[in-house]
Enzyme design. Structure first.
Site, PDB file in Angstrom:
ATOM      1  N   ASP A   9       0.688  -1.226   0.245  1.00  0.00           N
ATOM      2  CA  ASP A   9       0.167   0.023   0.033  1.00  0.00           C
ATOM      3  C   ASP A   9       0.842   1.190   0.145  1.00  0.00           C
ATOM      4  O   ASP A   9       2.082   1.063   0.422  1.00  0.00           O
ATOM      5  CB  ASP A   9      -0.869  -0.155   1.351  1.00  0.00           C
ATOM      6  CG  ASP A   9      -1.594   1.279   1.528  1.00  0.00           C
ATOM      7  OD1 ASP A   9      -2.284   1.769   0.636  1.00  0.00           O
ATOM      8  OD2 ASP A   9      -1.364   1.692   2.495  1.00  0.00           O
ATOM      9  N   MET A  10       0.260   2.349  -0.408  1.00  0.00           N
ATOM     10  CA  MET A  10       1.067   3.739  -0.392  1.00  0.00           C
ATOM     11  C   MET A  10       0.736   4.565   0.819  1.00  0.00           C
ATOM     12  O   MET A  10       1.597   4.620   1.607  1.00  0.00           O
ATOM     13  CB  MET A  10       0.913   4.452  -1.789  1.00  0.00           C
ATOM     14  CG  MET A  10       1.637   3.529  -2.939  1.00  0.00           C
ATOM     15  SD  MET A  10       1.476   4.210  -4.659  1.00  0.00           S
ATOM     16  CE  MET A  10       2.221   5.893  -4.423  1.00  0.00           C
ATOM     17  N   ASP A  11      -0.169   5.283   0.585  1.00  0.00           N
ATOM     18  CA  ASP A  11      -0.591   6.077   1.755  1.00  0.00           C
ATOM     19  C   ASP A  11      -0.680   5.270   3.096  1.00  0.00           C
ATOM     20  O   ASP A  11      -1.454   4.548   3.506  1.00  0.00           O
ATOM     21  CB  ASP A  11      -1.909   6.903   1.526  1.00  0.00           C
ATOM     22  CG  ASP A  11      -1.504   7.892   0.191  1.00  0.00           C
ATOM     23  OD1 ASP A  11      -0.899   8.955   0.180  1.00  0.00           O
ATOM     24  OD2 ASP A  11      -2.192   7.297  -1.007  1.00  0.00           O
ATOM     25  N   SER A 196      -5.121   0.331   6.209  1.00  0.00           N
ATOM     26  CA  SER A 196      -6.865   0.648   6.173  1.00  0.00           C
ATOM     27  C   SER A 196      -7.617  -0.579   5.614  1.00  0.00           C
ATOM     28  O   SER A 196      -6.916  -1.589   5.245  1.00  0.00           O
ATOM     29  CB  SER A 196      -6.933   1.893   5.352  1.00  0.00           C
ATOM     30  OG  SER A 196      -6.054   3.009   5.712  1.00  0.00           O
TER      31      SER A 196
END
Length: 247
Positions: A9-11, A196
């Protein structure tokens, strides 16, 4: 090596709160790639917001964008794309107006929100994701309830204050499975890292599911491992301790 694909994932995961890849994290990602591990960005972001980071890391491996609605065979070669029925986008837009809630939407043609939305966009564009943001838990709950009654939707989030909606059956987990097919590897050989709810299905499906230290509680509870936060090189620690040490 036991693990052959690292899906990131990035954020809140790859990126620090300043939207940067730390030098330590980049060093370990490059070390993993040099050892033959496929490093795959797996993000809710649109392509144009994600690919610069793939280029920064010199990745030539597949990339998953828009929560799985797009899968790239390499960072610059599209493999497949899943679009929304435009009637569903219209319905979700009307809910945003009714609830007076900030919204955004990703289309093949670009990203849109109430600052650049015009009526002609609905029919003209090819839509992949819709989202809402509100810090009002009650309003967000009401929107979620309405969405659940519609059907045909995959509902997650990328923060406790938003809702992200993709076509039913589309997720980062389905994206990673497709990437595995492209690379000829198994889900048991995947390390999936996130923070998330839009990472949850991938974390549960992977051989090693990793939650960041800053992850939502539900994600931490379902993960195999909880690492340090995105500001504390959590990815670097996982590469060092699980990919190279093969715990």
């Amino acid at each position: 090596m036991k693990y052959k694909l690292l899906a990131l994932d990035m954020d809140g995961t790859l990126l620090t709160d300043e939207q940067q890849i730390s030098a330590e994290t980049e060093k370990w990602i490059r070390k993993a790639a040099a050892a033959g591990v496929h490093v795959c960005l797996s993000t809710g972001r649109g392509y144009n917001e994600a690919v610069p980071y793939g280029d920064q890391l010199d990745l030539g491996t597949p990339m998953i964008t828009v929560n799985g609605s797009e899968i790239w065979k390499s960072p610059h070669e599209l493999y497949q794309r899943k679009l929304f029925d435009k009637a569903l986008i219209s319905t979700m837009y009307n809910i945003a107006r009714e609830k007076k809630t900030w919204f955004w939407a990703y289309a093949v043609e670009g990203s849109y929100n109430e600052t650049n939305w015009t009526p002609d966009l609905l029919d003209r564009n090819h839509w992949m994701k819709f989202g809402y943001f509100t810090e009002d838990d009650e309003v967000r709950g009401e929107i979620l309830s309405q969405l659940q009654q519609i059907g045909g939707l995959e509902i997650t989030n990328s923060s406790p204050h938003n809702l992200e909606i993709n076509p039913a059956g589309i997720s980062k987990a389905t994206g990673i499975r497709t990437v595995c097919e492209l690379l000829g590897i198994e889900m048991s050989e995947v390390v999936a890292v996130g923070d998330s709810l839009n990472d949850l299905a991938a974390i549960e499906a992977a051989g090693l599911g990793v939650a960041m230290g800053n992850a939502q509680d539900t994600v931490k509870e379902k993960a195999d491992v909880v690492t340090s936060s995105n500001n504390e090189d959590g990815i670097a620690l996982i590469i060092r301790d699980y990919i190279f040490q093969e715990v």
